[in-house]
Design an enzyme around this catalytic site. Structure first.
Site, PDB file in Angstrom:
ATOM      1  N   GLU A   1      58.820  28.471  37.797  1.00 18.51           N
ATOM      2  CA  GLU A   1      59.229  27.074  37.772  1.00 18.51           C
ATOM      3  C   GLU A   1      60.574  26.941  37.073  1.00 18.51           C
ATOM      4  O   GLU A   1      61.062  27.885  36.449  1.00 18.51           O
ATOM      5  CB  GLU A   1      58.195  26.233  37.023  1.00 18.51           C
ATOM      6  CG  GLU A   1      58.029  26.672  35.564  1.00 18.51           C
ATOM      7  CD  GLU A   1      56.890  25.971  34.863  1.00 18.51           C
ATOM      8  OE1 GLU A   1      57.010  24.750  34.662  1.00 18.51           O
ATOM      9  OE2 GLU A   1      55.899  26.631  34.509  1.00 18.51           O
TER      10      GLU A   1
ATOM     11  N   LYS B   1      56.547  21.448  40.215  1.00 17.92           N
ATOM     12  CA  LYS B   1      56.519  22.888  40.433  1.00 17.92           C
ATOM     13  C   LYS B   1      56.296  23.236  41.900  1.00 17.92           C
ATOM     14  O   LYS B   1      56.769  24.270  42.383  1.00 17.92           O
ATOM     15  CB  LYS B   1      55.454  23.515  39.547  1.00 17.92           C
ATOM     16  CG  LYS B   1      55.712  23.315  38.051  1.00 17.92           C
ATOM     17  CD  LYS B   1      54.568  23.855  37.223  1.00 17.92           C
ATOM     18  CE  LYS B   1      54.818  23.630  35.729  1.00 17.92           C
ATOM     19  NZ  LYS B   1      54.867  22.212  35.352  1.00 17.92           N
TER      20      LYS B   1
ATOM     21  N   HIS C   1      47.682  29.208  27.846  1.00 22.32           N
ATOM     22  CA  HIS C   1      48.896  29.161  28.663  1.00 22.32           C
ATOM     23  C   HIS C   1      50.034  28.432  27.951  1.00 22.32           C
ATOM     24  O   HIS C   1      51.006  28.027  28.584  1.00 22.32           O
ATOM     25  CB  HIS C   1      48.632  28.512  30.021  1.00 22.32           C
ATOM     26  CG  HIS C   1      47.402  29.043  30.681  1.00 22.32           C
ATOM     27  ND1 HIS C   1      47.309  30.341  31.130  1.00 22.32           N
ATOM     28  CD2 HIS C   1      46.204  28.467  30.929  1.00 22.32           C
ATOM     29  CE1 HIS C   1      46.107  30.543  31.640  1.00 22.32           C
ATOM     30  NE2 HIS C   1      45.416  29.432  31.524  1.00 22.32           N
TER      31      HIS C   1
ATOM     32  N   GLU D   1      47.974  28.937  42.520  1.00 24.16           N
ATOM     33  CA  GLU D   1      48.827  30.090  42.805  1.00 24.16           C
ATOM     34  C   GLU D   1      48.124  31.356  42.333  1.00 24.16           C
ATOM     35  O   GLU D   1      47.207  31.297  41.492  1.00 24.16           O
ATOM     36  CB  GLU D   1      50.191  29.947  42.123  1.00 24.16           C
ATOM     37  CG  GLU D   1      50.150  30.003  40.611  1.00 24.16           C
ATOM     38  CD  GLU D   1      51.531  29.834  39.983  1.00 24.16           C
ATOM     39  OE1 GLU D   1      52.493  29.549  40.721  1.00 24.16           O
ATOM     40  OE2 GLU D   1      51.644  30.000  38.753  1.00 24.16           O
TER      41      GLU D   1
ATOM     42  N   ARG E   1      64.776  20.528  31.222  1.00 20.38           N
ATOM     43  CA  ARG E   1      64.852  19.959  29.877  1.00 20.38           C
ATOM     44  C   ARG E   1      65.116  21.075  28.884  1.00 20.38           C
ATOM     45  O   ARG E   1      65.152  22.257  29.245  1.00 20.38           O
ATOM     46  CB  ARG E   1      63.527  19.280  29.522  1.00 20.38           C
ATOM     47  CG  ARG E   1      62.328  20.230  29.669  1.00 20.38           C
ATOM     48  CD  ARG E   1      61.026  19.573  29.288  1.00 20.38           C
ATOM     49  NE  ARG E   1      59.874  20.362  29.700  1.00 20.38           N
ATOM     50  CZ  ARG E   1      59.323  21.347  29.015  1.00 20.38           C
ATOM     51  NH1 ARG E   1      59.884  21.714  27.866  1.00 20.38           N
ATOM     52  NH2 ARG E   1      58.269  21.990  29.459  1.00 20.38           N
TER      53      ARG E   1
ATOM     54  N   ASN F   1      62.203  24.357  34.265  1.00 23.31           N
ATOM     55  CA  ASN F   1      62.009  23.239  33.343  1.00 23.31           C
ATOM     56  C   ASN F   1      63.337  22.524  33.157  1.00 23.31           C
ATOM     57  O   ASN F   1      64.296  23.098  32.626  1.00 23.31           O
ATOM     58  CB  ASN F   1      61.481  23.732  32.001  1.00 23.31           C
ATOM     59  CG  ASN F   1      60.043  24.173  32.098  1.00 23.31           C
ATOM     60  OD1 ASN F   1      59.153  23.371  32.362  1.00 23.31           O
ATOM     61  ND2 ASN F   1      59.801  25.467  31.921  1.00 23.31           N
TER      62      ASN F   1
END
Length: 617
Positions: A272, A116, A220, A185, A276, A274
């Site tokens: 981000e 990330k 999360h 962040e 996948r 991903n």
């Protein structure tokens, strides 16, 4: 052409990939740990290969063993699924170096985006310097650089908590992903988690497949997801699509992937990418009429996508069904899944079948339940109704939370954000048991044990049964009479071992009853049969701290010894179960009179860990 696929994963994603492969005429290979030796994904595959051990680090995170298994089983392709090694560029390279087809993006693209921190820099963004964080920066989010699923993430609202959060996140990330890198962040309190599914081929075509809203999250990790994301302006949707395509083209992406954003104040903030397939991919499939796994395979074989994706239709929503207790810090649950069934008309993706054990080694997700309908309101209603009527017999689950969440006014009005459970968890987990469920359980039990009958001409003492329901004990009284079973205030219309019909205040209700030892399921209500006369020796001292789930004691509070003074809420013991850490805190201010837990110890649910005696006022 691909002929045999090994899936380097487990559970519902492996089962889902195997179904697609079977439809395409492709043979399948499952890998499994010792803990998964009899798991559903091993039973639906054509071939299985054992990975010795149970912990992920010894099995599903061992890329060398998985490549060796693929070669031994005669596979010519590997699909990583999601989680574990799915975003590990070294594993992708090892698959390709072995002469196998990798059903995923190029290793260089994974390397660029799977971290990330690197992904943010690629998009022109930078994480915060953890050493330079001040009170003015708070709140902040500590986040694992690798992997996903909410693991290795901590919200920090007070500066003195930052170092502890960094250490805990590093430990959790290393355990889950084999990579302990974390970063910091800004944390946006009331943002919506919105993402764009992309699909890209080797010929330069990139499809942005609409949006998904995944704002309802616990720890999360997403709980409810839907497509398309509701109530977004067209201009913002186009911006999200453009940013997602830009991210894909920046790394020459190939295959299925997801670009994630936090939307706040009408602006999109890149989170981000991903690299996948995502757990929530079924909602996109339902809306676009696609099989994304089949498309992944076609792309891996070199086929070109059409110039434009198929048109979207209707609305889809997915709920993740977990073996966990939301009312008690989302504690994961173990045991036997005796029965799982949902009404016709909704999609069920699961890695379990009736009688399968739910263990401690992996994520406690039992299934994904997906509804599709012409409109959002219809899809939400359809999914809530299906979950409410589902038969889920086994450990405690989050089913009631899901139903209440779907019916909450804030969610139905499309106003929910990532702080939804922070605001509403108490009301969503407040006990609301059916007052007549214990009676239905008792009547079914009376028939099931062949105790029906035996009435007398003279009044007799009532039969008494005790049950635990929603954390409270309930005592049930009923009598055997010439007319059959009777109970005060309720007319018994019908009763047998599996079905009871009761009438109260002129309203009849039917209860389906199933019993597994002391565990009783009456419709959607879960009860535990209790002995009529409790064993005095089983009573626990006040302030006893019990293990809420099976797991490993990974840490004892520094300097904690018997006789120590503790304050209410102070963390005393840390347990790790199902890749997550859980704190055991002091229930009252007082003295630690007993400490039975030790670092490294394996514990079972209900095991006594410590005792805190409250200070007299």
């Amino acid at each position: 052409m691909i002929s045999t696929v090994l899936v380097a994963n487990r559970g519902e994603i492996a089962c889902r990939i195997f179904r697609t492969c079977a439809a395409l005429g492709i043979r399948t290979v499952a890998v499994h740990s010792d803990a998964d030796a009899g798991a559903l994904h091993t039973r639906v595959a054509d071939t299985t290969v054992r990975l010795p051990g149970a912990a992920p680090a010894d099995t599903y995170l061992r890329g060398d063993l998985i490549v060796k298994a693929a070669l031994a089983a005669g596979a010519d392709a590997v699909h990583p699924g999601y989680g574990f090694l799915s975003e590990n560029p070294g594993f992708a390279r090892a698959v390709l170096d072995a002469g196998l087809t990798w059903i995923g993006p190029p290793p260089d693209a994974i390397e660029a985006m799977a971290s990330k921190t690197r992904a943010k820099r690629l998009m022109g963004l930078s994480p915060l310097d953890e050493a330079a964080v001040t009170d003015a920066d708070l709140p902040v989010l500590v986040k694992a650089a690798a992997g996903g699923g909410g693991r290795g993430m901590r919200i920090v609202r007070h500066l003195h908590q930052l170092q502890a959060a960094l250490e805990a996140a590093r430990t959790e990330a290393a355990s889950a992903f084999g990579d302990g890198e974390v970063f910091v962040e800004p944390y946006l309190e009331h943002g919506r988690h919105v993402e764009v599914q992309i699909l890209a081929d080797t010929h330069g075509t990139v499809w942005p497949l609409g949006t998904r809203d995944c704002s309802l999250q616990r720890r999360h990790q997403k709980v409810i997801e839907e497509a398309p994301a509701p109530a977004l302006p067209d201009a913002l949707i186009q911006e999200l699509h453009a940013l997602a395509v830009r991210a894909a083209r920046a790394v020459s992406y190939v295959g299925a992937g997801t670009v994630e954003f936090l939307v706040a104040d009408g602006r999109a903030h890149f989170l981000e990418m991903n690299t996948r397939l995502q757990v929530e991919h079924p909602v996109t499939e339902e809306v676009f009429g696609l099989d994304l796994v089949a498309e992944q395979i076609r792309v891996a074989e070199g086929h070109a996508l059409d110039t434009t994706p198929p048109p979207a239709r209707g609305h889809a929503i997915e709920a993740r069904l977990y073996a966990e207790d939301p009312a008690h810090d989302w504690a994961p649950q173990t045991g036997t899944l005796h029965h799982l069934a949902v009404p016709a008309g909704v999609r069920l993706d699961t890695g379990y079948s009736d009688g399968d054990p739910i263990g401690v080694h992996y994520d406690p997700m039992l299934a994904k339940v997906v509804a599709h309908a012409p409109t959002r309101a219809e899809a939400v209603r359809k999914l809530a109704g299906a979950l409410e009527r589902a038969a889920i017999h086994g450990p405690v689950t989050n089913r009631d939370l899901l139903v209440r969440s779907l019916r909450h006014e804030e969610f139905t009005a499309a106003r929910a954000d990532t702080g939804f459970y922070d605001r509403h968890l108490p009301e969503l987990t407040a006990p609301a048991p059916d007052a007549h469920a214990p009676l239905a359980a008792a009547l079914a039990d009376a028939h099931g044990r062949s105790r029906f009958g035996g009435w007398r001409n003279v009044p007799s003492q009532p039969q008494v049964k005790r049950y635990a329901m929603a954390g409270e004990e309930h005592e049930v009284h009923y009598r055997h009479t010439r007319q059959g079973l009777t109970a005060d205030g309720v007319r018994i219309v019908h009763a047998d071992a599996h079905r009871v019909v009761l009438e109260a205040d002129g309203v009849q209700r039917t209860y389906e009853v199933a019993r597994y030892g002391d565990q009783v399921h009456v419709g959607a209500t879960r009860l535990t049969a209790l002995p009529r006369f409790p064993d005095p020796a089983a009573q626990l001292a006040p302030g006893s701290l019990l293990a809420p789930m099976p797991g490993t004691v990974v840490r004892i509070a520094e300097g904690l010894t018997e006789g120590a003074a503790v304050e209410a809420g102070r963390p005393l013991i840390w347990l790790e179960a199902m890749k997550m850490q859980h704190q055991i805190t002091a229930p009252v201010t007082g003295t630690l009179t007993a400490l039975h837990a030790e670092a490294g110890q394996q514990v079972e649910p209900g095991m006594l860990l410590a005792v805190v005696q409250e200070t007299s006022s």
